[in-house]
Structure formats: C-alpha cells, structure tokens
Write an enzyme that holds these catalytic residues in place. Structure first.
Site, short mmCIF file in Angstrom:
data_model
loop_
_atom_site.label_atom_id
_atom_site.label_comp_id
_atom_site.label_asym_id
_atom_site.label_seq_id
_atom_site.Cartn_x
_atom_site.Cartn_y
_atom_site.Cartn_z
N HIS A 81 -16.66 37.44 16.32
CA HIS A 81 -15.29 37.07 16.60
C HIS A 81 -15.54 36.00 17.67
CE1 HIS A 81 -13.77 39.93 14.00
NE2 HIS A 81 -14.00 41.10 14.74
N GLU A 124 -15.41 45.51 10.54
CA GLU A 124 -16.36 46.76 11.02
C GLU A 124 -15.78 48.06 10.39
OE1 GLU A 124 -18.01 48.78 14.97
OE2 GLU A 124 -17.65 46.67 14.91
#
Length: 131
Positions: free
Chosen positions: A40, A124
């Site tokens: 990210h 995730e």
C-alpha cells in the site's frame, strides 16, 4: 501542537522482503507483474514499475510471464488459476501472513470454522478467507 517523529521510519520486514523479491525478478520486457499493488504505497509501486515490475488488477490481464504474489498473499484459488495459466509464480507473501494462511487451512481441515475480523475487501483478508 508538538509533532514527535519516531526514531525509525520505514517498511516492516514483510514489505521489505516483498520489495526485494520484486526487484530481483524485475523484467525489462514487462513480463514481471504483481497481481494488485505489492504494498500500500503508490510511490513504491510506481518506482517498481519503472524498474521493470508492473502491476495488473486481474488475473486475466496476464497472458505470459512472471506473477509476483503481493505481500498480502492471495487465495488458494488464485494460485490454482495462475498455475492453470502456466504462469511462473514468485511468492512474495509476508511470512507472517503465510503463517495465518496455514493456520486457517489447518483449522478448516480439523472441522473448525475460522473467524476472520477485518475489512472484507482488503486484499489480506480476502487472501486469508481463501485458505
């Protein structure tokens, strides 16, 4: 207001490892890609793109080459789909995340129902739920 900076700023072990693996597998011809952003951090994703590691959003965008699994991991179904397409797979999943995949897989195999708490669409969480 007082602003206090941490003594250390930077990426965690799993992210550092994923970036290292991506760089080691960069490709001048554009055939090395991550499935989704490897981390990210748009600046690092852009830097990796310039170094020869692209990013695709969907599996169908990869016709040939190397797929580098992002630090968040992917589901078992994604691994199977990548293998079925004949793509080379380089796993850069954070080892701590991979451990969670194994825990979830073992729990299910033993008849237990894992409970995953997190943002449902986060990569995730999606990956963990896929094991």
């Amino acid at each position: 207001m007082e602003v206090i900076l941490a003594d250390y700023l930077g990426f965690c072990y799993g992210v550092k490892r994923a970036i290292k693996i991506a760089r080691e597998n960069a490709s001048a011809d554009g055939t090395a890609c991550t499935l989704g952003p490897i981390i990210h951090n748009p600046q690092m994703v852009d830097r990796l793109r310039r170094e020869g590691v692209g990013s695709v959003d969907r599996l169908e965008e990869m016709e040939k080459g190397t797929v580098i699994i992002r630090s968040h991991g992917v589901s078992r179904a994604v691994y199977e789909a990548l293998q079925a397409r004949g793509l080379e797979i380089i796993d850069a999943t954070c080892p701590f995340v991979s451990r969670i995949h194994r825990i979830v897989q073992e729990a299910e195999a033993n008849g237990r129902q894992p409970l995953i708490i997190g943002t449902p669409e986060h990569p995730e969480v999606v990956a963990i739920a896929g094991w």
